[in-house]
Motif scaffolding. Structure first.
Motif, PDB file in Angstrom:
ATOM      1  N   THR A  38       0.860  -1.178   0.000  1.00 29.57           N
ATOM      2  CA  THR A  38       0.000   0.000   0.000  1.00 29.57           C
ATOM      3  C   THR A  38       0.898   1.230   0.000  1.00 29.57           C
ATOM      4  O   THR A  38       1.977   1.210   0.596  1.00 29.57           O
ATOM      5  CB  THR A  38      -0.883   0.012   1.268  1.00 29.57           C
ATOM      6  N   MET A  39       0.457   2.304  -0.662  1.00 27.35           N
ATOM      7  CA  MET A  39       1.250   3.529  -0.670  1.00 27.35           C
ATOM      8  C   MET A  39       0.406   4.719  -0.267  1.00 27.35           C
ATOM      9  O   MET A  39      -0.734   4.872  -0.710  1.00 27.35           O
ATOM     10  CB  MET A  39       1.866   3.797  -2.043  1.00 27.35           C
ATOM     11  N   GLU A  40       0.997   5.561   0.582  1.00 24.54           N
ATOM     12  CA  GLU A  40       0.418   6.842   0.969  1.00 24.54           C
ATOM     13  C   GLU A  40       1.519   7.893   0.871  1.00 24.54           C
ATOM     14  O   GLU A  40       2.686   7.601   1.142  1.00 24.54           O
ATOM     15  CB  GLU A  40      -0.099   6.821   2.405  1.00 24.54           C
ATOM     16  N   VAL A  41       1.116   9.095   0.485  1.00 21.63           N
ATOM     17  CA  VAL A  41       2.034  10.229   0.482  1.00 21.63           C
ATOM     18  C   VAL A  41       1.440  11.262   1.417  1.00 21.63           C
ATOM     19  O   VAL A  41       0.263  11.622   1.302  1.00 21.63           O
ATOM     20  CB  VAL A  41       2.213  10.804  -0.942  1.00 21.63           C
ATOM     21  N   ILE A  42       2.254  11.739   2.361  1.00 21.92           N
ATOM     22  CA  ILE A  42       1.786  12.671   3.376  1.00 21.92           C
ATOM     23  C   ILE A  42       2.557  13.975   3.218  1.00 21.92           C
ATOM     24  O   ILE A  42       3.794  13.981   3.241  1.00 21.92           O
ATOM     25  CB  ILE A  42       1.997  12.081   4.790  1.00 21.92           C
ATOM     26  N   SER A  43       1.813  15.078   3.056  1.00 19.09           N
ATOM     27  CA  SER A  43       2.446  16.381   2.858  1.00 19.09           C
ATOM     28  C   SER A  43       2.864  16.985   4.192  1.00 19.09           C
ATOM     29  O   SER A  43       2.499  16.496   5.263  1.00 19.09           O
ATOM     30  CB  SER A  43       1.487  17.332   2.139  1.00 19.09           C
ATOM     31  N   GLN A  44       3.589  18.097   4.103  1.00 14.84           N
ATOM     32  CA  GLN A  44       4.018  18.827   5.299  1.00 14.84           C
ATOM     33  C   GLN A  44       2.822  19.317   6.103  1.00 14.84           C
ATOM     34  O   GLN A  44       2.918  19.504   7.308  1.00 14.84           O
ATOM     35  CB  GLN A  44       4.891  20.018   4.901  1.00 14.84           C
ATOM     36  N   THR A  45       1.688  19.548   5.434  1.00 14.58           N
ATOM     37  CA  THR A  45       0.483  20.020   6.115  1.00 14.58           C
ATOM     38  C   THR A  45      -0.458  18.865   6.455  1.00 14.58           C
ATOM     39  O   THR A  45      -1.629  19.076   6.725  1.00 14.58           O
ATOM     40  CB  THR A  45      -0.252  21.067   5.247  1.00 14.58           C
ATOM     41  N   GLU A  46       0.082  17.635   6.382  1.00 12.97           N
ATOM     42  CA  GLU A  46      -0.621  16.420   6.768  1.00 12.97           C
ATOM     43  C   GLU A  46      -1.793  16.040   5.860  1.00 12.97           C
ATOM     44  O   GLU A  46      -2.732  15.376   6.280  1.00 12.97           O
ATOM     45  CB  GLU A  46      -1.041  16.469   8.235  1.00 12.97           C
ATOM     46  N   VAL A  47      -1.749  16.487   4.610  1.00 10.19           N
ATOM     47  CA  VAL A  47      -2.696  16.013   3.607  1.00 10.19           C
ATOM     48  C   VAL A  47      -2.208  14.627   3.186  1.00 10.19           C
ATOM     49  O   VAL A  47      -1.047  14.451   2.815  1.00 10.19           O
ATOM     50  CB  VAL A  47      -2.759  16.954   2.384  1.00 10.19           C
ATOM     51  N   VAL A  48      -3.086  13.620   3.273  1.00 13.24           N
ATOM     52  CA  VAL A  48      -2.715  12.241   2.947  1.00 13.24           C
ATOM     53  C   VAL A  48      -3.316  11.867   1.592  1.00 13.24           C
ATOM     54  O   VAL A  48      -4.520  11.988   1.383  1.00 13.24           O
ATOM     55  CB  VAL A  48      -3.218  11.257   4.033  1.00 13.24           C
ATOM     56  N   THR A  49      -2.452  11.416   0.702  1.00 13.82           N
ATOM     57  CA  THR A  49      -2.877  10.918  -0.604  1.00 13.82           C
ATOM     58  C   THR A  49      -2.670   9.412  -0.600  1.00 13.82           C
ATOM     59  O   THR A  49      -1.560   8.944  -0.348  1.00 13.82           O
ATOM     60  CB  THR A  49      -2.053  11.560  -1.735  1.00 13.82           C
ATOM     61  N   SER A  50      -3.743   8.664  -0.846  1.00 14.67           N
ATOM     62  CA  SER A  50      -3.684   7.199  -0.832  1.00 14.67           C
ATOM     63  C   SER A  50      -4.021   6.648  -2.204  1.00 14.67           C
ATOM     64  O   SER A  50      -4.857   7.199  -2.913  1.00 14.67           O
ATOM     65  CB  SER A  50      -4.692   6.641   0.177  1.00 14.67           C
ATOM     66  N   TRP A  51      -3.398   5.558  -2.547  1.00 15.83           N
ATOM     67  CA  TRP A  51      -3.731   4.839  -3.784  1.00 15.83           C
ATOM     68  C   TRP A  51      -4.716   3.740  -3.427  1.00 15.83           C
ATOM     69  O   TRP A  51      -4.508   2.993  -2.470  1.00 15.83           O
ATOM     70  CB  TRP A  51      -2.467   4.243  -4.404  1.00 15.83           C
ATOM     71  N   GLU A  52      -5.793   3.651  -4.178  1.00 18.21           N
ATOM     72  CA  GLU A  52      -6.824   2.641  -3.903  1.00 18.21           C
ATOM     73  C   GLU A  52      -6.341   1.232  -4.204  1.00 18.21           C
ATOM     74  O   GLU A  52      -6.642   0.298  -3.470  1.00 18.21           O
ATOM     75  CB  GLU A  52      -8.080   2.929  -4.731  1.00 18.21           C
ATOM     76  N   GLU A  53      -5.626   1.077  -5.301  1.00 18.75           N
ATOM     77  CA  GLU A  53      -5.175  -0.247  -5.713  1.00 18.75           C
ATOM     78  C   GLU A  53      -3.813  -0.549  -5.091  1.00 18.75           C
ATOM     79  O   GLU A  53      -2.918   0.288  -5.128  1.00 18.75           O
ATOM     80  CB  GLU A  53      -5.065  -0.323  -7.243  1.00 18.75           C
ATOM     81  N   PRO A  54      -3.635  -1.743  -4.543  1.00 15.69           N
ATOM     82  CA  PRO A  54      -2.330  -2.119  -3.999  1.00 15.69           C
ATOM     83  C   PRO A  54      -1.336  -2.414  -5.121  1.00 15.69           C
ATOM     84  O   PRO A  54      -1.711  -2.545  -6.288  1.00 15.69           O
ATOM     85  CB  PRO A  54      -2.642  -3.376  -3.190  1.00 15.69           C
TER      86      PRO A  54
END
Length: 86
Positions: A38-54
């Motif tokens: 699973t992948m998530e990207v977290i910004s400096q302002t704590e915005v989390v971007t997640s990918w639905e597909e593994p």
């Protein structure tokens, strides 16, 4: 004691910086398994971007992050107007 499942983090996980913007790339899967990543990207302002597909491999996830960063720029991970899901 926590019942949260333990996770294994990829060696590709960590901070990524470009053009003065830093994000945290977190690539993980359940510990002790050969499951998908699973992948998530977290910004400096704590915005989390997640990918639905593994992803089948952690390298596949990392390559997808690099492609997204190249195509859309790291600024695309800072937007909080709509929860980002890829």
């Amino acid at each position: 004691m926590s019942n949260a499942p333990k996770t294994e983090h990829s060696e590709f996980s960590g901070e990524f910086e470009d053009d003065g913007i830093t994000v945290l790339v977190d690539i993980f899967r359940p510990a002790g398994t050969n499951g998908d990543w699973t992948m998530e990207v977290i910004s400096q302002t704590e915005v989390v971007t997640s990918w639905e597909e593994p992803f089948a491999t952690d390298n596949d996830a990392w390559q997808e992050f690099l492609a997204t960063a190249e195509r859309d720029g790291l600024k695309s991970f800072l937007e909080d107007s709509d929860p980002s899901v890829h």
